[in-house]
Scaffold this motif. Structure first.
Motif, PDB file in Angstrom:
ATOM      1  N   VAL A  66     -44.095  -6.474 -10.889  1.00 45.36           N
ATOM      2  CA  VAL A  66     -44.757  -5.606 -11.629  1.00 45.36           C
ATOM      3  C   VAL A  66     -46.128  -6.385 -12.346  1.00 45.36           C
ATOM      4  N   ILE A  67     -45.914  -7.707 -12.817  1.00 45.77           N
ATOM      5  CA  ILE A  67     -46.951  -8.403 -13.367  1.00 45.77           C
ATOM      6  C   ILE A  67     -48.144  -8.720 -12.186  1.00 45.77           C
ATOM      7  N   ALA A  68     -47.625  -9.056 -10.998  1.00 44.82           N
ATOM      8  CA  ALA A  68     -48.373  -9.288  -9.964  1.00 44.82           C
ATOM      9  C   ALA A  68     -49.244  -8.238  -9.606  1.00 44.82           C
ATOM     10  N   GLU A  69     -48.685  -6.806  -9.646  1.00 43.49           N
ATOM     11  CA  GLU A  69     -49.523  -5.667  -9.378  1.00 43.49           C
ATOM     12  C   GLU A  69     -50.551  -5.415 -10.381  1.00 43.49           C
ATOM     13  N   LYS A  70     -50.034  -5.674 -11.593  1.00 47.64           N
ATOM     14  CA  LYS A  70     -51.071  -5.345 -12.639  1.00 47.64           C
ATOM     15  C   LYS A  70     -52.202  -6.267 -12.752  1.00 47.64           C
ATOM     16  N   LEU A  71     -52.182  -7.720 -12.398  1.00 55.43           N
ATOM     17  CA  LEU A  71     -53.233  -8.744 -12.041  1.00 55.43           C
ATOM     18  C   LEU A  71     -54.104  -8.162 -11.109  1.00 55.43           C
ATOM     19  N   GLN A 109     -55.603   4.069 -16.335  1.00 53.58           N
ATOM     20  CA  GLN A 109     -54.329   4.394 -16.888  1.00 53.58           C
ATOM     21  C   GLN A 109     -53.070   4.035 -15.937  1.00 53.58           C
ATOM     22  N   GLN A 110     -53.190   3.447 -14.632  1.00 53.48           N
ATOM     23  CA  GLN A 110     -52.089   2.886 -14.115  1.00 53.48           C
ATOM     24  C   GLN A 110     -51.915   1.336 -14.600  1.00 53.48           C
ATOM     25  N   HIS A 111     -53.105   0.869 -14.897  1.00 49.13           N
ATOM     26  CA  HIS A 111     -52.996  -0.497 -15.550  1.00 49.13           C
ATOM     27  C   HIS A 111     -52.214  -0.558 -16.809  1.00 49.13           C
ATOM     28  N   GLU A 112     -52.538   0.583 -17.586  1.00 51.55           N
ATOM     29  CA  GLU A 112     -51.931   0.428 -19.027  1.00 51.55           C
ATOM     30  C   GLU A 112     -50.441   0.841 -18.836  1.00 51.55           C
ATOM     31  N   GLN A 113     -50.061   1.654 -17.709  1.00 55.25           N
ATOM     32  CA  GLN A 113     -48.693   1.948 -17.479  1.00 55.25           C
ATOM     33  C   GLN A 113     -47.947   0.606 -17.027  1.00 55.25           C
ATOM     34  N   ALA A 138     -48.761  -2.386 -17.930  1.00 57.51           N
ATOM     35  CA  ALA A 138     -48.477  -3.141 -19.105  1.00 57.51           C
ATOM     36  C   ALA A 138     -47.531  -2.732 -19.928  1.00 57.51           C
ATOM     37  N   ALA A 139     -47.370  -1.645 -19.987  1.00 55.97           N
ATOM     38  CA  ALA A 139     -46.401  -0.970 -20.910  1.00 55.97           C
ATOM     39  C   ALA A 139     -44.999  -1.316 -20.268  1.00 55.97           C
ATOM     40  N   TYR A 140     -44.773  -1.131 -18.934  1.00 60.21           N
ATOM     41  CA  TYR A 140     -43.652  -1.410 -18.165  1.00 60.21           C
ATOM     42  C   TYR A 140     -43.241  -2.849 -18.351  1.00 60.21           C
ATOM     43  N   GLU A 141     -44.346  -3.644 -18.332  1.00 61.98           N
ATOM     44  CA  GLU A 141     -44.030  -5.312 -18.437  1.00 61.98           C
ATOM     45  C   GLU A 141     -43.481  -5.828 -19.813  1.00 61.98           C
ATOM     46  N   GLN A 142     -43.736  -4.915 -20.796  1.00 55.68           N
ATOM     47  CA  GLN A 142     -43.549  -5.430 -22.200  1.00 55.68           C
ATOM     48  C   GLN A 142     -42.087  -4.837 -22.569  1.00 55.68           C
ATOM     49  N   HIS A 186     -38.803  -7.514 -23.011  1.00 58.92           N
ATOM     50  CA  HIS A 186     -37.907  -7.327 -24.141  1.00 58.92           C
ATOM     51  C   HIS A 186     -36.571  -7.011 -23.894  1.00 58.92           C
ATOM     52  N   THR A 187     -36.474  -6.465 -22.796  1.00 59.92           N
ATOM     53  CA  THR A 187     -34.914  -6.020 -22.247  1.00 59.92           C
ATOM     54  C   THR A 187     -34.467  -7.562 -21.410  1.00 59.92           C
ATOM     55  N   LEU A 188     -35.480  -7.943 -20.890  1.00 63.08           N
ATOM     56  CA  LEU A 188     -34.666  -9.450 -20.135  1.00 63.08           C
ATOM     57  C   LEU A 188     -34.404 -10.415 -21.118  1.00 63.08           C
ATOM     58  N   LYS A 189     -35.377 -10.396 -22.293  1.00 61.59           N
ATOM     59  CA  LYS A 189     -35.055 -11.305 -23.447  1.00 61.59           C
ATOM     60  C   LYS A 189     -33.660 -11.193 -24.124  1.00 61.59           C
ATOM     61  N   THR A 190     -33.635  -9.769 -24.761  1.00 61.73           N
ATOM     62  CA  THR A 190     -32.395  -9.475 -25.096  1.00 61.73           C
ATOM     63  C   THR A 190     -31.182  -9.722 -24.303  1.00 61.73           C
TER      64      THR A 190
END
Length: 220
Positions: free
Chosen positions: A53-58, A109-113, A115-119, A123-127
């Motif tokens: 996801v991060i690679a696609e965002k970048l 809009q896709q970039h923002e989406q 970025a939201a997935y990433e966050q 958070h889920t992975l950290k928990t």
């Protein structure tokens, strides 16, 4: 008859459940360890998905920056055509610019989406990682407790054996002490023999002489 068959089927299910529960309890730590391992595997897969996801965002971010640069050049071209009075050419460029601007808005809009997935994924992975570390610690504690209980159980089941071992060790120690004492006695005996042969007073006689000297000194 049907009633009895249903009761028998219930008893069979109950017996099966008891056997399964016993098997689960007997392998509780192995099951727990496997569950942790599987959770770790899923966590690694989730990290790989997050990395994608991060690679696609970048990648999308780079495309957007490049597109913005091109659009800035088109804006300059439109202004030039307008300044030169070429309305038709300016309009044609403006139509292309509007299409590219619409595409850029979609990409934004896709970039923002993403970025939201990433966050959310972070958070889920950290928990999940925090909880997993907690269960790893619990597993280590459970294993250590099992080892301690096994050792205590062995000692409790064989108190007589342990006591017998200590008795044998004490007997060995006493034998060693006897050997040492016998050696000291022989050494003292040899000294007494040598003193007698040399006309010297024995250790006992020397002690008696010193005692007599003490008495004489105190009388005086």
């Amino acid at each position: 008859m049907l009633y009895l068959i249903e009761k028998l089927a219930t008893a069979v299910r109950g017996g099966t459940r008891e056997v399964l529960e016993t098997a689960v309890d007997a392998n509780a730590q192995r099951i727990f360890a496997q569950e942790i391992y599987e959770c770790e595997s899923h966590l690694r897969q989730s990290k790989q998905h997050l990395a994608q996801v991060i690679a696609e965002k970048l990648q999308l971010q780079r495309q957007m920056e490049a597109h913005k640069t091109k659009m800035a050049g088109k804006e300059d071209a439109i202004r030039t055509q307008l300044q030169q009075g070429n309305e038709a050419a300016a309009l044609s460029l403006a139509e292309t610019f509007a299409q590219q601007e619409s595409w850029l808005e979609t990409q934004q809009q896709q970039h923002e989406q993403l970025a939201a997935y990433e966050q959310r994924l972070l958070h889920t992975l950290k928990t999940a990682a925090s909880k997993l570390e907690h269960y790893r610690a619990e597993l280590r504690m459970a294993q250590a407790t099992t080892h301690a209980q096994q050792a205590m159980g062995k000692l409790a089941r064989h108190p007589a054996i342990n006591s017998d071992k200590f008795t044998r060790m004490q007997d060995s120690l006493e034998r060693i002490r006897q050997q040492h004492n016998a050696f000291d006695d022989r050494h003292e005996a040899m000294q007494q023999i040598d003193a007698y042969l040399n006309g010297e007073p024995t250790e006992k006689q020397q002690t008696q002489q010193r005692a007599a000297g003490v008495l004489a000194r105190l009388r005086g």
